[in-house]
Design an enzyme around this catalytic site. Structure first.
Site, PDB file in Angstrom:
ATOM      1  N   ASP A  33      -7.472  13.517 -25.012  1.00 42.44           N
ATOM      2  CA  ASP A  33      -7.463  12.126 -24.567  1.00 42.44           C
ATOM      3  C   ASP A  33      -6.762  11.339 -25.678  1.00 42.44           C
ATOM      4  OD1 ASP A  33      -7.936   9.478 -24.099  1.00 42.44           O
ATOM      5  OD2 ASP A  33     -10.048   9.716 -23.561  1.00 42.44           O
ATOM      6  N   GLU A  46      -0.525   4.909  -0.315  1.00 37.79           N
ATOM      7  CA  GLU A  46      -1.310   6.130  -0.470  1.00 37.79           C
ATOM      8  C   GLU A  46      -0.412   7.352  -0.382  1.00 37.79           C
ATOM      9  OE1 GLU A  46      -2.329   3.545   1.204  1.00 37.79           O
ATOM     10  OE2 GLU A  46      -4.524   3.411   1.296  1.00 37.79           O
ATOM     11  N   ARG A  99      -2.382  -2.455 -18.409  1.00 40.69           N
ATOM     12  CA  ARG A  99      -3.649  -1.713 -18.405  1.00 40.69           C
ATOM     13  C   ARG A  99      -3.559  -0.635 -17.327  1.00 40.69           C
ATOM     14  NH1 ARG A  99      -6.612  -4.759 -21.617  1.00 40.69           N
ATOM     15  NH2 ARG A  99      -8.203  -3.171 -21.574  1.00 40.69           N
ATOM     16  N   TYR A 113       0.853  -1.202   0.000  1.00 39.74           N
ATOM     17  CA  TYR A 113       0.000   0.000   0.000  1.00 39.74           C
ATOM     18  C   TYR A 113       0.879   1.239   0.000  1.00 39.74           C
ATOM     19  CZ  TYR A 113      -4.965  -1.033   0.382  1.00 39.74           C
ATOM     20  OH  TYR A 113      -6.252  -1.367   0.102  1.00 39.74           O
ATOM     21  N   THR A 127      -4.681   6.045 -21.692  1.00 37.63           N
ATOM     22  CA  THR A 127      -4.434   4.721 -21.133  1.00 37.63           C
ATOM     23  C   THR A 127      -2.998   4.364 -21.487  1.00 37.63           C
ATOM     24  OG1 THR A 127      -5.370   3.794 -23.148  1.00 37.63           O
ATOM     25  CG2 THR A 127      -6.798   3.842 -21.202  1.00 37.63           C
ATOM     26  N   LYS A 159      -2.655   0.577 -24.906  1.00 38.92           N
ATOM     27  CA  LYS A 159      -3.055   0.431 -26.325  1.00 38.92           C
ATOM     28  C   LYS A 159      -1.790   0.513 -27.184  1.00 38.92           C
ATOM     29  CE  LYS A 159      -7.789   2.054 -25.572  1.00 38.92           C
ATOM     30  NZ  LYS A 159      -7.944   2.812 -24.314  1.00 38.92           N
TER      31      LYS A 159
HETATM   32  N1  DSN Z   1     -12.403   0.017 -24.770  1.00 37.06           N
HETATM   33  C1  DSN Z   1     -11.511   0.976 -25.400  1.00 37.06           C
HETATM   34  C2  DSN Z   1     -11.481   0.842 -26.873  1.00 37.06           C
HETATM   35  O1  DSN Z   1     -11.621  -0.266 -27.336  1.00 37.06           O
HETATM   36  O2  DSN Z   1     -11.278   1.818 -27.572  1.00 37.06           O
HETATM   37  C3  DSN Z   1     -11.801   2.373 -25.012  1.00 37.06           C
HETATM   38  O3  DSN Z   1     -12.049   2.482 -23.671  1.00 37.06           O
END
Ligand code: DSN
Length: 420
Positions: free
Chosen positions: A202, A56, A238, A54, A229, A232
């Site tokens: 974003d 925090e 993730r 942990y 994120t 990707k």
């Molecule tokens: N689920 C993601 C996507 O496939 O673009 C976005 O959150």
């Protein structure tokens, strides 16, 4: 210690599902535009004993003892991600994923009832940009811009400006999860300046292509806040991040993420983020990002030759959105299901102003990041496009699909999955 052997011994059910998923990933062709394969080093950090701790707070200012090593990894993740996106001055690497990252920004800079101007979901935006089904849409007001021309993908910047002048948003939000063209960040910034709004991007889908220097970096156009994120095109675990161009904004965002919205950060995940940010800051990663786009272009060429209707007319990034109904007289759901039968995975997707239900929309979305990681080049992706066309045209012919399934398996078997 052999971690796999330990899992097999202690929990055969979970182990068996893991083996099944490994086989699926190995034999299958992953074309979901938002997925990728992480490196063995990222997997090792993610599956490490950092999950036990942990932490925090933030490096140097925590609420629990024993933080010598968690401080090292979180500081490394912050330093590395700031270097990866020049112009960023602060980074919060604790958001558990993209939605909490976006929510963190809204809570940090908006009051209830304030307005955000973002891209319409069916034109490529994301649920977390204030779709009416989300809790954020109950707290804040979200208004929309769209593409001017679906055939070229050009965003209607005149409409965007008019809506901004009328609605006086506090944030103008660029970014998307199903849009294939480069953005005009300069125009976004100019309009935000005209109405006194923050410019936010974003970049979840294209973070790896920006880090790999193949697409433009919004900070170079004066953007204030960039969220993403990390799993990707960036090819990490993730997770989410929030970057800003000022200490003042960064401070507000840090307070909002912890203690505002989240408790203990997931330190194994932050360790894996640090590894991925290091991997992305290499010439090899730049070549990867370049190949991702070349491969998407190879599919675009093949689809164009075969009169397939691509939304936005093609792609500048890693993804393509196809109108399946117009191209093949098949719904997005029918094409997705038929492709599953031949071990090719992608997702059905709404197209702009889609008259069909989101459960069986008119389109499919596909992308090149995952199979480029496995080593596919233009040659393989040209073949992929030909198979997609053949499957879509023969989606009800199981004998034909079985034939293609064997061909797909033979090709993918030649391209190993990292970490397996
Ligand atoms: N689920 C993601 C996507 O496939 O673009 C976005 O959150």
């Amino acid at each position: 210690m052999d971690l796999r052997a330990a899992l097999e011994k202690e929990d055969p059910q979970v182990y068996s599902a893991l083996c099944g998923e490994e086989k699926r990933q190995l034999e299958g062709m992953e074309l979901v535009a938002s997925e990728n394969y992480v490196s063995p080093a990222v997997l090792a950090a993610l599956g490490s004993i950092f999950t036990n701790k942990y932490s925090e707070g933030y490096p140097g200012k925590r609420y629990y003892g024993g933080q010598k090593y968690t401080d090292i990894i979180e500081s490394l993740a912050i330093e590395r991600v700031i270097k990866l996106f020049p112009g960023a001055k602060t980074a919060n690497v604790q958001p558990h994923s993209g939605c909490p990252a976006n929510e963190g920004v809204y809570h940090a800079v908006l009051e209830p009832g304030d307005t955000v101007l973002g891209m319409d979901l069916s034109h490529g935006g994301h649920l977390s940009h204030g779709h009416p089904v989300t809790k954020m849409a109950k707290l804040f007001r979200f208004v929309r811009y769209k593409m001017k021309d679906i055939e070229t993908g050009e965003i209607d910047y005149d409409e965007l400006r008019e809506v901004a002048l009328e609605e006086k948003p506090k944030i103008i939000l660029a970014g998307f999860s199903a849009y294939s063209r480069e953005l005009d960040y300069k125009k976004f910034r100019e309009i935000a300046d005209e109405v006194g709004a923050l410019a936010m991007m974003d970049m979840a889908h294209i973070a790896g292509l920006i880090a790999g220097k193949q697409l433009q970096n919004p900070f170079e156009f004066g953007f204030d806040i960039v969220t993403s994120t990390t799993h990707k095109t960036l090819r990490g675990p993730r997770g989410g991040i929030i970057l800003t161009n000022s200490e003042e904004l960064g401070g507000k965002i840090n307070k909002t993420i912890f203690p505002g919205l989240q408790g203990g950060p997931h330190m194994n995940n932050i360790a894996a983020k640090a590894v991925a940010f290091g991997e992305a800051d290499t010439p090899e990663f730049q070549m990867y990002a370049q190949q991702v786009i070349k491969n998407a272009k190879a599919m675009e060429n093949e689809f164009a030759k075969n009169n397939v209707r691509m939304i936005a007319g093609g792609t500048d990034n890693h993804l393509l959105l196809i109108d399946a109904v117009s191209s093949w007289d098949a719904t997005g759901g029918e094409v997705e299901t038929a492709l599953d039968k031949v071990h090719m995975t992608l997702n059905k997707n709404a197209i702009a102003d889609d008259p069909r239900s989101p459960f069986d929309p008119s389109g499919i979305r596909l992308g090149t990041p995952a199979m480029t990681t496995r080593g596919f080049t233009e040659k393989e992706f040209t073949q992929v496009a030909q198979w997609i066309i053949a499957v879509a045209k023969n989606h009800a012919d199981d004998a034909k699909l079985a034939e293609i399934a064997e061909e797909v398996k033979t090709l993918t078997a030649r391209f190993p999955v990292p970490g397996m």
